[in-house]
Design a protein around this motif. Sequence first.
Motif, PDB file in Angstrom:
ATOM      1  N   ARG A  98       0.829  -1.212   0.000  1.00  0.00           N
ATOM      2  CA  ARG A  98       0.000   0.000   0.000  1.00  0.00           C
ATOM      3  C   ARG A  98       0.863   1.262   0.000  1.00  0.00           C
ATOM      4  NH1 ARG A  98       1.457   3.201   4.295  1.00  0.00           N
ATOM      5  NH2 ARG A  98      -0.557   4.174   4.511  1.00  0.00           N
ATOM      6  N   GLY A  99       2.199   1.086   0.243  1.00  0.00           N
ATOM      7  CA  GLY A  99       3.036   2.282   0.331  1.00  0.00           C
ATOM      8  C   GLY A  99       4.284   2.258  -0.537  1.00  0.00           C
ATOM      9  N   GLY A 100       4.625   1.159  -1.160  1.00  0.00           N
ATOM     10  CA  GLY A 100       5.817   1.144  -2.024  1.00  0.00           C
ATOM     11  C   GLY A 100       6.588  -0.151  -1.924  1.00  0.00           C
ATOM     12  N   GLY A 101       7.409  -0.264  -0.865  1.00  0.00           N
ATOM     13  CA  GLY A 101       8.214  -1.485  -0.703  1.00  0.00           C
ATOM     14  C   GLY A 101       9.635  -1.300  -1.167  1.00  0.00           C
ATOM     15  N   ILE A 102      10.470  -0.680  -0.302  1.00  0.00           N
ATOM     16  CA  ILE A 102      11.875  -0.509  -0.675  1.00  0.00           C
ATOM     17  C   ILE A 102      12.688  -1.640  -0.052  1.00  0.00           C
ATOM     18  CG2 ILE A 102      11.646   2.013  -0.844  1.00  0.00           C
ATOM     19  CD1 ILE A 102      13.148   2.338   1.700  1.00  0.00           C
ATOM     20  N   GLY A 103      13.716  -2.067  -0.762  1.00  0.00           N
ATOM     21  CA  GLY A 103      14.506  -3.183  -0.250  1.00  0.00           C
ATOM     22  C   GLY A 103      15.825  -3.318  -0.981  1.00  0.00           C
ATOM     23  N   MET A 104      16.501  -4.425  -0.718  1.00  0.00           N
ATOM     24  CA  MET A 104      17.887  -4.587  -1.172  1.00  0.00           C
ATOM     25  C   MET A 104      18.028  -4.804  -2.678  1.00  0.00           C
ATOM     26  SD  MET A 104      19.859  -4.040   1.357  1.00  0.00           S
ATOM     27  CE  MET A 104      21.473  -4.799   1.238  1.00  0.00           C
ATOM     28  N   MET A 105      16.943  -5.041  -3.405  1.00  0.00           N
ATOM     29  CA  MET A 105      17.088  -5.173  -4.865  1.00  0.00           C
ATOM     30  C   MET A 105      16.503  -3.971  -5.595  1.00  0.00           C
ATOM     31  SD  MET A 105      16.910  -9.118  -5.989  1.00  0.00           S
ATOM     32  CE  MET A 105      15.180  -9.452  -5.736  1.00  0.00           C
ATOM     33  N   MET A 106      16.223  -2.875  -4.872  1.00  0.00           N
ATOM     34  CA  MET A 106      15.500  -1.776  -5.542  1.00  0.00           C
ATOM     35  C   MET A 106      16.344  -1.047  -6.567  1.00  0.00           C
ATOM     36  SD  MET A 106      14.906   1.346  -2.927  1.00  0.00           S
ATOM     37  CE  MET A 106      16.075   1.715  -1.654  1.00  0.00           C
ATOM     38  N   ARG A 107      17.679  -1.066  -6.423  1.00  0.00           N
ATOM     39  CA  ARG A 107      18.496  -0.349  -7.415  1.00  0.00           C
ATOM     40  C   ARG A 107      18.498  -1.108  -8.748  1.00  0.00           C
ATOM     41  NH1 ARG A 107      23.313   0.509  -7.124  1.00  0.00           N
ATOM     42  NH2 ARG A 107      23.138   2.598  -7.998  1.00  0.00           N
ATOM     43  N   GLN A 108      18.319  -2.418  -8.685  1.00  0.00           N
ATOM     44  CA  GLN A 108      18.273  -3.222  -9.915  1.00  0.00           C
ATOM     45  C   GLN A 108      16.848  -3.292 -10.471  1.00  0.00           C
ATOM     46  OE1 GLN A 108      20.443  -4.506 -11.814  1.00  0.00           O
ATOM     47  NE2 GLN A 108      19.811  -6.451 -12.665  1.00  0.00           N
TER      48      GLN A 108
ATOM     49  N   LYS B 291      11.035   8.054  11.909  1.00  0.00           N
ATOM     50  CA  LYS B 291      10.806   9.197  11.017  1.00  0.00           C
ATOM     51  C   LYS B 291      11.636   8.968   9.758  1.00  0.00           C
ATOM     52  CE  LYS B 291      10.112  13.235  13.247  1.00  0.00           C
ATOM     53  NZ  LYS B 291       8.663  13.151  13.533  1.00  0.00           N
ATOM     54  N   SER B 292      11.359   9.726   8.709  1.00  0.00           N
ATOM     55  CA  SER B 292      12.145   9.527   7.481  1.00  0.00           C
ATOM     56  C   SER B 292      12.440  10.846   6.781  1.00  0.00           C
ATOM     57  CB  SER B 292      11.406   8.588   6.519  1.00  0.00           C
ATOM     58  OG  SER B 292      10.185   9.163   6.073  1.00  0.00           O
ATOM     59  N   ASP B 293      13.467  10.824   5.969  1.00  0.00           N
ATOM     60  CA  ASP B 293      13.884  11.959   5.149  1.00  0.00           C
ATOM     61  C   ASP B 293      14.473  11.435   3.856  1.00  0.00           C
ATOM     62  OD1 ASP B 293      13.584  14.650   6.070  1.00  0.00           O
ATOM     63  OD2 ASP B 293      14.983  14.250   7.713  1.00  0.00           O
ATOM     64  N   TYR B 294      14.524  12.291   2.863  1.00  0.00           N
ATOM     65  CA  TYR B 294      15.238  11.957   1.626  1.00  0.00           C
ATOM     66  C   TYR B 294      16.363  12.966   1.428  1.00  0.00           C
ATOM     67  CZ  TYR B 294      11.687   8.568   0.317  1.00  0.00           C
ATOM     68  OH  TYR B 294      10.865   7.464   0.289  1.00  0.00           O
ATOM     69  N   VAL B 295      17.487  12.502   0.874  1.00  0.00           N
ATOM     70  CA  VAL B 295      18.641  13.373   0.625  1.00  0.00           C
ATOM     71  C   VAL B 295      18.886  13.420  -0.880  1.00  0.00           C
ATOM     72  CG1 VAL B 295      21.120  13.673   1.000  1.00  0.00           C
ATOM     73  CG2 VAL B 295      19.656  12.870   2.876  1.00  0.00           C
TER      74      VAL B 295
ATOM     75  N   ASN C 214       5.403   4.494   3.876  1.00  0.00           N
ATOM     76  CA  ASN C 214       5.460   3.232   4.630  1.00  0.00           C
ATOM     77  C   ASN C 214       6.216   3.388   5.943  1.00  0.00           C
ATOM     78  OD1 ASN C 214       3.888   1.415   3.326  1.00  0.00           O
ATOM     79  ND2 ASN C 214       5.537   0.281   2.347  1.00  0.00           N
ATOM     80  N   PHE C 215       6.978   4.484   6.088  1.00  0.00           N
ATOM     81  CA  PHE C 215       7.597   4.772   7.387  1.00  0.00           C
ATOM     82  C   PHE C 215       6.692   5.805   8.057  1.00  0.00           C
ATOM     83  CE2 PHE C 215      12.124   3.857   5.545  1.00  0.00           C
ATOM     84  CZ  PHE C 215      11.812   2.505   5.491  1.00  0.00           C
ATOM     85  N   ARG C 216       5.487   5.407   8.338  1.00  0.00           N
ATOM     86  CA  ARG C 216       4.441   6.343   8.740  1.00  0.00           C
ATOM     87  C   ARG C 216       4.847   7.150   9.974  1.00  0.00           C
ATOM     88  NH1 ARG C 216      -0.967   6.139   7.283  1.00  0.00           N
ATOM     89  NH2 ARG C 216      -1.227   3.899   7.518  1.00  0.00           N
ATOM     90  N   ASP C 217       4.541   8.471   9.890  1.00  0.00           N
ATOM     91  CA  ASP C 217       4.909   9.399  10.969  1.00  0.00           C
ATOM     92  C   ASP C 217       3.770  10.411  11.097  1.00  0.00           C
ATOM     93  OD1 ASP C 217       6.066  11.179  12.671  1.00  0.00           O
ATOM     94  OD2 ASP C 217       7.645  11.843  11.289  1.00  0.00           O
ATOM     95  N   LEU C 218       2.990  10.280  12.155  1.00  0.00           N
ATOM     96  CA  LEU C 218       1.841  11.188  12.313  1.00  0.00           C
ATOM     97  C   LEU C 218       2.275  12.605  12.663  1.00  0.00           C
ATOM     98  CD1 LEU C 218      -0.901   9.011  14.097  1.00  0.00           C
ATOM     99  CD2 LEU C 218      -0.726   9.643  11.684  1.00  0.00           C
ATOM    100  N   ASP C 219       3.543  12.788  13.069  1.00  0.00           N
ATOM    101  CA  ASP C 219       4.002  14.154  13.398  1.00  0.00           C
ATOM    102  C   ASP C 219       3.999  15.069  12.175  1.00  0.00           C
ATOM    103  OD1 ASP C 219       4.534  12.964  15.784  1.00  0.00           O
ATOM    104  OD2 ASP C 219       6.717  13.035  15.591  1.00  0.00           O
ATOM    105  N   ILE C 220       4.071  14.506  10.981  1.00  0.00           N
ATOM    106  CA  ILE C 220       4.159  15.390   9.805  1.00  0.00           C
ATOM    107  C   ILE C 220       2.780  15.915   9.393  1.00  0.00           C
ATOM    108  CG2 ILE C 220       6.276  14.272   8.967  1.00  0.00           C
ATOM    109  CD1 ILE C 220       4.575  13.103   6.657  1.00  0.00           C
TER     110      ILE C 220
END
Length: 500
Positions: A160-170, A338-342, A437-443
Amino acid sequence: CYPSFATSNGFIQCLTEHIPSELIFTPGSINFTTMLVSTSKNSNFLTNTTVKPICIVTVKDASHVQAAVVCGRWNGVRLRVRSGGHDYEGLSYRSARAEVFAVVDLANLHTIAVCVPTATAWVDSGATIGQLYHAVAKTSPELGFPAGECPTIGVGGHFRGGGIGMMMRQYGLAVDHIVDAKMVDANGEILDRATMGEDLFWAIRGGAGESFGVVLSWKVKLVKVPSTVTMFRVTRTVEQGAVDIVTKWQDVGPTLPWDMNMMVRVQRQQAMFQALYLGRCDAILPTITSRLPELNATRSDCEEMTWLEAMAVIGNGNTNTTALLDRNVGFNSFFKVKSDYVRRAIDKGVWHKIFNTWFTMNATGWVMLEPHGGVMGTIPTEATPYPHRSGVLYIIQYIVGWSDDDGSASAARNWINNFYDFMAPYVTTSPREAYVNFRDLDIGQNTVVVNDVSTFDSCKMWGEKYFGGNFQRLAMVKGKVDPTDYFWNEQSIPPLLFHA
Ligand code: FDA
């Protein structure tokens, strides 16, 4: 208005007319608490003050889900759906406000059917991703699936939110590989891709799927994996140059060959590098030593194994592949994430400060840095609701845990909140991106509700952080398929309605 005319007696009466009573657990049932905690991961939301459901329905087939939706709408009781119970804010089984609601628990729906000739599988939402990995690899060791790292995550909530993992770059995200789905909508109808249409099919693949209905099962395209893969693990302390290595990793991680994914866990005075390479050690070691010589990597840092064993190592720390089937392994504790993108590498001086300030305190958690790049940078932002694609160097996940009885909760919460504030100048802005998927209600939360429907404008604040420009399209889909906002939670997509 759902909460005010909600009649729990009428709802439960209606359920019992359509669903075997042994599948319905009310607070008076002996096993209610056992059912409530059965898959819930975050103990924060299992306290006396938690707003709990008026019942949990442990559905066994699609007709039970349909009945729950129809009874819920008829009696003004909203539903929350739970697949694996890993929601960081517990929204699959608790409400943050006083509310009459019920939980539809899908853990009993966990069939996985793999079709090798077409390299596809149908997987029920209640299966875990560990069970999916196991079923796929045991059917064909040449096939795998790109999804998350923790094997007990439920397929339904993960997709429901994406699904990031160790094969995502490929291979990209889990949702990049969904080719069909079956769901129950807000009218209690069963839809598949053909009958739901492409807009709704787009929305459920990463766009806060619980806002649109209950997805029963998914058809996924499987990916090729080699017979031998390499796990690479090395830890360096600050004395061994961790600050320099992490600084350089920011450019190296996202630009390594696509079949290599090297993530970093920073905790206390250490950086732990963990990589998965889809091939043998000899084929990748020269690249690691030339691109990141500061790591001083050697062959002894490599371990060759099957892809399924690698999934077990990443998830549980050892090659016991049978443990991937166990939905009860792993931790249950009090935690906040919590999460961020760089998108622009963070200066060495800042990393120095991070190690010296945030990782020398008593109440510290850790951060996980997961590189993007590779195929992730080539998938258009609007291909799925997940917008964090081209230009993203890596995602940061901040995690802190505590125990209930030693008063460490507020120190831990302060640590993560203050660290997150400190990071603001170094991460994405306008919006400050976050991973749904790293849900954070503070945002932000759906606090402005008119006639029991969340307003679009009041949700933009958090919605654009998760979905960028895709948020408006999600709200338009919601407006078409669930205009009365039946599938509501604190961060569900609000309906955007256009009147002629
Ligand atoms: P849960 O059942 O709690 O559901 C989460 C949300 O999805 C709720 O809002 C729920 O209503 C909704 N939902 C669930 N099933 C649904 C269905 N069938 N139809 C519609 N809506 C549904 N993520 C990641 O991308 N990569 C990773 O490596 C990890 N690792 C990780 C480790 C650990 C220990 C945790 C606790 C979490 C992660 N995650 C993650 C995050 C994870 O992907 C996220 O929490 C998922 O939503 C969890 O899905 P579950 O089904 O387990 O949760």
